[in-house]
Scaffold this motif. Sequence first.
Motif, PDB file in Angstrom:
ATOM      1  N   LEU B  28      -6.093  17.725 -14.043  1.00  0.00           N
ATOM      2  CA  LEU B  28      -6.574  17.760 -15.419  1.00  0.00           C
ATOM      3  C   LEU B  28      -6.968  19.178 -15.817  1.00  0.00           C
ATOM      4  O   LEU B  28      -7.415  19.968 -14.994  1.00  0.00           O
ATOM      5  N   GLY B  29      -6.819  19.455 -17.109  1.00  0.00           N
ATOM      6  CA  GLY B  29      -7.217  20.770 -17.593  1.00  0.00           C
ATOM      7  C   GLY B  29      -7.043  20.843 -19.084  1.00  0.00           C
ATOM      8  O   GLY B  29      -6.664  19.854 -19.726  1.00  0.00           O
ATOM      9  N   ALA B  30      -7.305  22.019 -19.633  1.00  0.00           N
ATOM     10  CA  ALA B  30      -7.159  22.201 -21.073  1.00  0.00           C
ATOM     11  C   ALA B  30      -5.722  21.906 -21.478  1.00  0.00           C
ATOM     12  O   ALA B  30      -5.442  21.376 -22.538  1.00  0.00           O
ATOM     13  N   GLU B  31      -4.792  22.277 -20.578  1.00  0.00           N
ATOM     14  CA  GLU B  31      -3.386  22.033 -20.831  1.00  0.00           C
ATOM     15  C   GLU B  31      -2.961  20.843 -19.975  1.00  0.00           C
ATOM     16  O   GLU B  31      -3.208  20.816 -18.776  1.00  0.00           O
ATOM     17  N   ARG B 303     -14.353  22.447 -18.556  1.00  0.00           N
ATOM     18  CA  ARG B 303     -13.103  22.962 -19.127  1.00  0.00           C
ATOM     19  C   ARG B 303     -12.276  21.903 -19.840  1.00  0.00           C
ATOM     20  O   ARG B 303     -11.290  22.236 -20.495  1.00  0.00           O
ATOM     21  N   PRO B 308      -9.392  22.823 -26.332  1.00  0.00           N
ATOM     22  CA  PRO B 308      -9.248  24.034 -25.511  1.00  0.00           C
ATOM     23  C   PRO B 308     -10.501  24.899 -25.420  1.00  0.00           C
ATOM     24  O   PRO B 308     -10.473  25.924 -24.771  1.00  0.00           O
ATOM     25  N   ALA B 309     -11.605  24.485 -26.074  1.00  0.00           N
ATOM     26  CA  ALA B 309     -12.831  25.259 -25.909  1.00  0.00           C
ATOM     27  C   ALA B 309     -13.460  24.895 -24.563  1.00  0.00           C
ATOM     28  O   ALA B 309     -13.150  23.853 -23.986  1.00  0.00           O
ATOM     29  N   GLU B 310     -14.327  25.776 -24.048  1.00  0.00           N
ATOM     30  CA  GLU B 310     -15.001  25.497 -22.789  1.00  0.00           C
ATOM     31  C   GLU B 310     -16.507  25.436 -22.995  1.00  0.00           C
ATOM     32  O   GLU B 310     -17.045  26.083 -23.886  1.00  0.00           O
TER      33      GLU B 310
END
Lengths: 320, 335
Positions: B28-31, B303, B308-310
């Motif tokens: 998992l991640g922003a993208e 994240r 897409p902000a952290e």
Amino acid sequence: MNRNRTTAIVVAAVIVAALAVGAWLLNLKGGAPPTVRTASPASVRVVSLAPNLTEMAFAVGGGGDIVGVSDFDNYPPAVRQLARVGGFINPSLEKIVAMRPDIVLIHKGNPLDVIDKLKGAGIRVEVFDDERSLTDILTSIRRLGDLLNKQAEATKEVESIRAALTMVRVAADKARGAGGRVRVYFGGTSPPYWTAGGRTFIDEVIQVAGGRNVGYKITQDWPTISPEAIVAFDPQAIIIPVKDLAAKGDSALAKARLDISQAPGLKDTDAARNGRILLVDEDVIERPGPRIAEAARTIADGLAKMFGAKTSPAPSKEAE
Amino acid sequence: MSLSRRTLWTAVASLAALVAVGLIALSLGAETIAPAKVIAALAHRIPAADQAAIIIWQLRLPRIALALFVGAALALAGAVMQAYFRNPLADPYILGISSGAALGAVIALSLNLAAGASFGAVQALAFVGAIAVMAAVFGITRATGRRDTLTLLLVGIALGVLLNSVTSFVMSRSTGGLLANQFFWLMGSLASAKWQSVWILCVVTLVGGAASLVLSRELDILLMGDEEAQHLGVSVGRVRAVAIIAASLLTSVAVAAAGVVAFIGLIVPHIVRLVIGPSHRALLPIAAVAGAAFLILADLVARTALAPAEIPIGIVTSLIGAPVFLVVLLRGRRA
């Protein structure tokens, strides 16, 4: 004859004494020479606690009314002569009161108790909302025109900013041709990366200049953005705001290149690989003031230089 | 002395949690990257210049690895500090180490120093600040002529306050992007993770962890009091010195690499102690594993929650950590 002479001397002495006392009284009343108060009946004494409002006041020709500014004011150069009254959060209230301003210009972001205390001291405090869009900036300029009795000048300034932005937009659209917007990263060069969100005037300026800001989908004004999101967005140009850019010159660009070459994520973008890095003076781009059209022009010119004129429109994901 | 069943189960559970959290964090991640593509990237079956490969190898993996070691280092440092001060409220930052690191980082950002080769200029100066505070705390304590932990604590707190005020002063003179940089650094972030810093953290965490593990029996005995420990043949002065230096070093590298990650060094050893008891031979390794898993999880939230902000990681560790801590306290009471 003797009497006439005596009378003349007495009259002259009284006049001199009256002038002296008058001058003394005026001097006692305030440090400012009397001419300032009498030059124009509409003239006011203004203390500005926000650099962008100061810039706006000067832009509408009301700079002469400003008697005090915040520690962070640095433009136009004339502000360097003005008295300083402290920072945004902790201005010296004593100093402000001692200046006997008619109006204090302040931002909503300043602490409420500062505003309350100034009001309590019987000073007219004009609180401005944070300017979040280009329209907000123009609205604030008009409001300053009203406050400083420079309505005509304010209208002229607003029109000229509008015209300049339109020119930049038209030229950028033309240069882009059929291609999409240039994907732009705007923000810091080391993690955690901060950037401008999609509802900021900076996002608008980047759009006007023909770009698409990496943070355009983020609703927060100053978010930190994930390096993954930067890589996925794959910016074609990197725009770095730099403090005192003119004074730093080429060294700033060399440093930005070095920083970016080591920045996780950012270094693996199309922009970094092709060295498409543009520096913009931080105060010009981040300050919601009258120089915002200049910021748009700088970015548009920079992007045009990077991608050439309309002969080679910037490739864009959206166009594919 | 064999480990109790409860301890064994806790060890297995925390290791399993670490592996599970690690795998989830990798996918998992922003993208969003499909699991198949994640595996392909890990197996080098897609070109290294591919976006997915860049994200996995240069961003996600080093970040997870850094979270692992920073979490382990802070949990270890917290456990040792709590034994050292015989105080459950002790945490890795109690001696002002984080304040020194913060000042170093904020100054590096203010001076706009160019990034260095492995550990960037900000991290380097943060580390220098941390070590300098550590040296100053020990030096001043020694100069007072008193060697007790209370003096050490007071000197640490005083220096911490002093440095915090200087940090605040520097920040009050900053605007715009610089202020944003400083502000976000102070709240912690693992976004600057690079393989080089991961290796540095790896070595220091292993060495510091091994040093404190070697001392685990002595740390147990220290809990009974210095005099009793002396009577039991523990060379109290030397054990204390090694323990506090190990804990301080662990804290220094962790805070230099990730900023001030709040709360983890306080609650992780605490929770583990509540579950398995105070024996350091089990407490230290399990706390390290649990701290690693916890920080990987916290960073995953940081994240992805607003992608897409952290979110600054220090906020997440406190947001997750404090309620978990309270729940453990309440359950411990019932038991």
